[in-house]
Design an enzyme around this catalytic site. Structure first.
Site, PDB file in Angstrom:
ATOM      1  N   SER A 145     -11.258  -3.975   0.061  1.00 18.47           N
ATOM      2  CA  SER A 145     -10.535  -3.295  -1.007  1.00 18.47           C
ATOM      3  C   SER A 145      -9.298  -2.590  -0.437  1.00 18.47           C
ATOM      4  O   SER A 145      -8.444  -3.250   0.147  1.00 18.47           O
ATOM      5  CB  SER A 145     -11.481  -2.333  -1.739  1.00 18.47           C
ATOM      6  OG  SER A 145     -10.949  -1.955  -2.990  1.00 18.47           O
TER       7      SER A 145
ATOM      8  N   ASP B 145     -13.583  -7.146  -6.168  1.00 20.87           N
ATOM      9  CA  ASP B 145     -13.567  -6.184  -5.061  1.00 20.87           C
ATOM     10  C   ASP B 145     -14.712  -6.378  -4.062  1.00 20.87           C
ATOM     11  O   ASP B 145     -15.891  -6.428  -4.436  1.00 20.87           O
ATOM     12  CB  ASP B 145     -13.657  -4.787  -5.669  1.00 20.87           C
ATOM     13  CG  ASP B 145     -13.237  -3.687  -4.720  1.00 20.87           C
ATOM     14  OD1 ASP B 145     -13.830  -3.580  -3.632  1.00 20.87           O
ATOM     15  OD2 ASP B 145     -12.313  -2.933  -5.076  1.00 20.87           O
TER      16      ASP B 145
END
Length: 280
Positions: free
Chosen positions: A42, A186
């Site tokens: 991320s 993510d």
């Protein structure tokens, strides 16, 4: 000795804090940005790719604190309560972390967000170089339909911008990223930092902007992973924001206004952490 730098998720505030902390460590004579292995999840995928570009830590820090150098960002706020409500039942009944990841993926696929091209343009503006570095770089994402993890590297045949964007695709906030017909979200859905991917390194530094607690049940919780790495003989050090840094990142780490204060707080924290990190 192989050093690994593992960079976890945390929004634009987390990007700034990690950059500042690395600059602070360098100020104190402990520049770890040349680690042979970079693992990014991320926000950490952005920082890892930036480090791989070859820019020095001082230049990367300037890109966080100087408005004229800051990347274009889209202001967003994650509705934690709504997200929790949407997956709450699944969290209570999911038979495994894999099924939970696929449930989160369904939420992400159904969410109304900005378009993929707009989001990819943001990621492009963050990265000084859009090509994969020669240094080992692993970026983590999750298949939104199956919940299966995917680790992108320079041998994956995937553009770096797409890999970073996939790893940064916060469910319900940013659009899942399309790569070879699959949709990815993510990498923090698998683990807050995915530190298990640093196995084989003899010295590992893990930065977790949102703290070490896993946001979702994980097959690779950070505490267990750190214990396993240490059992293999690695020196492992985990750094989370101190009180001042946490305040600077704030309640909404997706807010671009957090960049300057988070970077500055991170730098101060890094300067103070030098002796502890040096001892491993």
């Amino acid at each position: 000795m192989t050093e690994a730098l593992v960079l976890g998720g945390g929004g634009v505030g987390g990007i700034a804090w990690m950059t500042g902390l690395l600059a602070g460590l360098a100020d104190a004579g402990q520049d770890v940005t040349g680690a042979g292995l970079l693992v990014g999840t991320s926000a950490g995928a952005t920082v890892a790719a930036q480090l791989g570009s070859g820019l020095g830590v001082e230049e990367l820090y300037a890109r966080q604190v100087e408005p004229s150098l800051q990347a274009r960002e889209i202001t967003a706020e994650m509705d934690i309560e709504r997200f929790a409500a949407e997956i709450g039942v699944t969290m209570a009944t999911a038979a495994s972390p894999a099924r939970l990841r696929s449930a989160v993926g369904r939420v992400a696929l159904a969410a109304r967000t900005v378009g993929e091209p707009e989001r990819l343009a943001v990621i492009e503006s963050r990265l000084p170089d859009h090509g994969w570095p020669k240094r080992a770089l692993k970026l983590v994402a999750v298949d939104a339909e199956t919940g299966d993890p995917r680790v992108f590297d320079r041998d994956s045949g995937v553009p770096l911008v797409d890999a970073v964007a996939a790893s940064c695709a916060v469910p319900g906030v940013w659009p899942p990223v399309t790569i070879a017909g699959r949709r990815y979200i993510d990498g923090g859905i698998r683990s807050v930092a995915n530190a298990d991917l640093a196995t084989g390194a003899t010295r590992v530094l893990v930065l977790v902007p949102l703290g070490p607690v896993e946001p979702l049940p994980s097959d690779y919780p950070l505490d267990d992973t750190v214990a396993a790495l240490r059992a293999e003989g690695a020196q492992v050090f985990v750094i989370a924001p101190d009180e001042a840094s946490a305040a600077a990142i704030g309640a909404n780490p997706l807010d671009p206004a957090t960049r300057e204060p988070a970077a500055k707080a991170g730098r101060e924290q890094g300067r103070r952490l030098e002796p502890e990190w040096a001892q491993g």
